[in-house]
Design a protein around this motif. Structure first.
Motif, short mmCIF file in Angstrom:
data_model
loop_
_atom_site.label_atom_id
_atom_site.label_comp_id
_atom_site.label_asym_id
_atom_site.label_seq_id
_atom_site.Cartn_x
_atom_site.Cartn_y
_atom_site.Cartn_z
N UNK A 44 0.80 -1.23 0.00
CA UNK A 44 0.00 0.00 0.00
C UNK A 44 0.83 1.28 0.00
N UNK A 45 2.14 1.14 -0.16
CA UNK A 45 2.98 2.35 -0.19
C UNK A 45 4.19 2.11 -1.08
N UNK A 46 4.11 2.65 -2.28
CA UNK A 46 5.26 2.56 -3.17
C UNK A 46 5.24 3.71 -4.16
N UNK A 47 6.37 3.90 -4.80
CA UNK A 47 6.55 4.92 -5.83
C UNK A 47 7.23 4.19 -6.99
N UNK A 48 6.44 3.48 -7.77
CA UNK A 48 6.96 2.42 -8.63
C UNK A 48 8.01 2.89 -9.62
N UNK A 49 7.79 4.01 -10.26
CA UNK A 49 8.71 4.40 -11.33
C UNK A 49 10.11 4.74 -10.81
N UNK A 50 10.23 4.98 -9.50
CA UNK A 50 11.54 5.27 -8.91
C UNK A 50 12.34 4.00 -8.61
N UNK A 51 11.71 2.85 -8.74
CA UNK A 51 12.39 1.60 -8.37
C UNK A 51 13.35 1.08 -9.42
N UNK A 52 13.56 1.86 -10.45
CA UNK A 52 14.60 1.52 -11.44
C UNK A 52 15.98 1.97 -10.95
N UNK A 53 16.01 2.77 -9.88
CA UNK A 53 17.28 3.34 -9.42
C UNK A 53 17.94 2.46 -8.36
N UNK A 54 19.27 2.39 -8.38
CA UNK A 54 19.99 1.65 -7.33
C UNK A 54 19.82 2.33 -5.97
N UNK A 55 20.26 1.63 -4.93
CA UNK A 55 20.14 2.16 -3.58
C UNK A 55 20.92 3.47 -3.44
N UNK A 105 13.84 10.60 -17.81
CA UNK A 105 13.25 9.41 -18.43
C UNK A 105 11.76 9.58 -18.65
N UNK A 106 11.09 10.26 -17.72
CA UNK A 106 9.65 10.51 -17.89
C UNK A 106 9.44 11.39 -19.12
N UNK A 107 10.25 12.45 -19.25
CA UNK A 107 10.10 13.34 -20.40
C UNK A 107 10.47 12.65 -21.71
N UNK A 108 11.27 11.58 -21.63
CA UNK A 108 11.62 10.81 -22.83
C UNK A 108 10.54 9.79 -23.19
N UNK A 109 9.45 9.78 -22.42
CA UNK A 109 8.33 8.90 -22.74
C UNK A 109 8.50 7.48 -22.24
N UNK A 110 9.29 7.29 -21.20
CA UNK A 110 9.58 5.92 -20.72
C UNK A 110 8.85 5.57 -19.43
N UNK A 111 7.82 6.32 -19.09
CA UNK A 111 7.11 6.07 -17.83
C UNK A 111 6.57 4.65 -17.74
N UNK A 112 5.94 4.19 -18.81
CA UNK A 112 5.33 2.85 -18.76
C UNK A 112 6.39 1.76 -18.65
N UNK A 113 7.53 1.97 -19.30
CA UNK A 113 8.63 1.00 -19.18
C UNK A 113 9.18 0.98 -17.76
N UNK A 114 9.26 2.16 -17.14
CA UNK A 114 9.72 2.25 -15.76
C UNK A 114 8.78 1.49 -14.83
#
Length: 446
Positions: free
Chosen positions: A78-89, A119-128
Motif C-alpha cells: 500500500x505504499x510505493x513509488x513504482x517508477x523510482x524503483x529503477x534506481x539503485x540504492x 526518463x519521464x520526459x523521454x516517454x519511458x514512464x510505462x517502461x519504468x
C-alpha cells in the motif's frame, strides 16, 4: 456446510461452462490468519479460491502441484513509488529531519530527481512501471499502490489505485497541498466507502515540522474512517490514540525510515492502541526491493529490540489481511478463504526453522525462495519447472534472481508488449545518458 458445497459446485460449473483454465490444486503448508494446515490443499477454480483444507475433493481434471513449501496470500503493498524503483540504492551520508530536507539536497536531485524526470520526459514512464511491477512480483507482491494510470497499467500486478472494480482508492504524497475542490472529491469518495492514503509526519521523531502535519490534517477534517497515514514517524502516542478512535490506519515503512531519519514509527504505540497497521517498502532507493525483503527487515529489526513487539504471524498479517482491511477488500483479498480472489504466493522451505514455524518462513524468506506467484488464479512468476506445468512455455521469459533461474509470464498483459529483456535494455541505455545504472531486480543481500 451445504452453503459451502453449493458455492464450490457453482464455481466448478462456471469453469466447465465458460471453458476456463483447468482447476489448480496446490498441496503444501497453508497459512491462514489464525492457523496453519500441514499437507493442506488449496483449490483454485476460475480465478477464485474454490476450497481450502486438509481433506479437499480434487476434480479429476485439476492440475495437482505438490509444492513442498508454504502457501500464503499474495502480498499487498500500500505504499510505493513504482517508477523510482529503477534506481539503485541511495546511501545518504547523513540523517534528515524530514522529507523536506533531503528533497532539497543537490545529491538527491543529481542522483534521483533529474534522471527520473529525464526518463519521464523521454516517454519511458510505462517502461519504468513495467520494470517495477516485475520487481514487486519477484518479491511475492500481487497488489500495489503508487502506480501510474492507464495505459501504463496493463494487467500485470493489481494496480489498486487504478482499478474501479476494486473500489475507489486515492494515493496522495502531499495532502497538505490539496485544494478545496480536491478535498471535496476526497470526502465524497470516503463517504462512499473509498480509501485515502496520505504521507504524514515523515521525518525524525523529534522533528517539529513533521509532527505539526498531524494537527494540520486534523484541522482539515481528514482524521476520519477510510484514511490511512503513511510513515507517521513523528507521531506521538496521543496521535495514535486519536487515529484508533477515528478508525484511521497506518502504513509502516521501517527500512526507509531508518535509512533516512535514523528511527521509525512508534509501532508500539500504534499496536497498543489497535491501529490497523500494514507494512510496505516505500521505494527501492532507501527502502526494500519489495515486500518480502521488507518483511525480512522488519523481523530482524524486531529481533533486535529488548522486547519484541510482534510475532511472525502478526507481521505477516501486516502484508496480507491488514492492508486488505485498509482498502475495504478483506472479503476479497488478503487471506486464503473460499470465494476470495486467487492471489497466491508459494515459498520454499529451506531450513529446519522454517519447517518448524511456517510463519517464520514467510517473514524470513528471500526472493530466491519464491516458488510461485498467482494473480487471479493465473501463474505469473515462479520456478521455471513449476511455471512450465501451468503456462505454455512460449509465453514464458526467463529471469535470474540471485543466481536462481525463474520464469515470468506476461500473458495477462493487455496489448502487444516487448520482451522484458528489451524493456531492461531500453532503460539501461536511457539511464546511462544520465550517468546512472539500472537497479537489479534484487540486491541479493548486498
Amino acid at each position: 456446510m451445504l452453503q459451502r458445497l453449493y458455492y464450490f459446485v457453482i464455481l466448478l460449473l462456471a469453469t466447465y461452462v465458460l471453458g476456463q483454465e483447468r482447476p489448480i490444486a496446490l498441496i503444501g503448508t497453508i497459512l491462514l490468519p489464525d492457523q496453519s494446515i500441514n499437507n493442506g490443499t488449496l483449490l483454485i477454480v476460475n480465478g477464485h479460491i474454490g476450497a481450502v483444507g486438509a481433506e479437499i475433493s480434487i476434480p479429476n481434471n485439476a492440475i495437482i502441484l505438490h509444492t513442498h513449501g508454504v502457501i500464503l496470500p499474495g502480498l499487498i503493498d500500500l505504499h510505493n513509488h513504482l517508477t523510482w524503483n529503477i534506481f539503485p540504492r541511495w546511501k545518504p551520508l547523513e540523517e534528515f529531519g524530514s522529507r523536506y530536507d533531503w528533497q532539497q539536497k543537490p545529491i538527491y536531485k543529481t542522483l534521483l530527481e533529474s534522471p527520473h524526470r529525464g526518463l519521464v520526459e523521454a516517454g519511458l514512464s510505462c517502461e519504468m512501471q513495467r520494470y517495477a511491477e516485475v520487481k514487486a512480483i519477484t518479491q511475492g507482491t500481487t497488489s500495489v499502490i503508487g502506480s501510474l494510470r492507464r495505459p501504463c497499467n496493463r494487467g500485470l500486478a493489481r494496480n489498486l489505485d487504478d482499478d474501479p472494480t476494486l473500489g475507489q482508492i486515492l494515493y496522495d504524497v502531499f495532502p497538505l497541498q490539496m485544494i478545496d475542490m480536491k478535498l471535496k472529491e476526497v470526502n465524497d469518495i470516503l463517504s462512499s466507502n473509498g480509501s485515502l492514503f496520505i504521507h504524514v509526519a515523515e521525518g525524525s521523531p523529534n522533528d517539529a515540522t513533521a509532527a505539526r502535519e498531524f494537527l494540520m490534517l486534523k484541522a482539515r477534517n481528514l482524521l476520519i474512517p477510510g484514511v490511512s497515514f503513511i510513515h507517521g514517524v513523528a507521531l506521538k502516542e496521543n496521535d495514535f490514540r486519536a487515529m484508533a478512535n477515528a478508525s484511521v490506519g497506518l502504513i509502516w515503512s521501517p527500512r526507509s525510515n531508518l535509512e533516512l531519519y535514523g528511527d521509525t514509527t512508534n509501532l508500539e504505540a500504534a499496536l497498543e492502541n489497535h491501529v490497523i497497521t500494514a507494512i510496505a517498502p516505500d521505494w527501492s532507493p532507501t527502502g526494500s526491493d519489495g515486500l518480502l525483503s521488507e518483511l525480512n527487515f522488519a523481523a530482524t529489526w524486531n529481533a533486535g529490540l529488548e522486547y519484541s513487539l510482534f510475532d511472525d504471524r502478526l507481521l505477516l498479517g501486516m502484508a496480507t489481511i491488514n492492508p486488505a482491511k485498509l482498502v475495504h477488500l478483506e472479503k476479497r483479498l488478503g487471506a486464503l478463504n473460499e470465494g476470495y480472489l486467487a492471489d497466491v504466493l508459494v515459498l520454499q522451505l529451506n531450513n529446519n526453522q522454517s519447517k518448524l514455524n511456517p510463519y517464520w518462513a514467510a517473514t524470513h524468506s528471500t526472493p530466491e525462495d519464491v516458488s510461485l506467484v498467482l494473480i487471479d488464479g493465473k501463474a505469473v512468476y515462479g520456478n521455471s519447472e513449476i511455471m512450465k506445468e501451468l503456462v505454455d512455455s512460449t509465453n514464458l521469459e526467463s529471469l535470474e534472481i540471485c543466481g536462481i533461474e525463474k520464469s515470468i509470464s506476461f500473458a495477462s498483459q493487455n496489448g502487444p508488449q516487448p520482451s522484458f529483456r528489451q524493456t531492461q535494455q531500453l532503460l539501461k541505455n536511457a539511464l546511462r545518458h544520465w550517468g546512472r545504472t539500472l537497479a537489479p531486480l534484487s540486491e541479493c543481500g548486498n
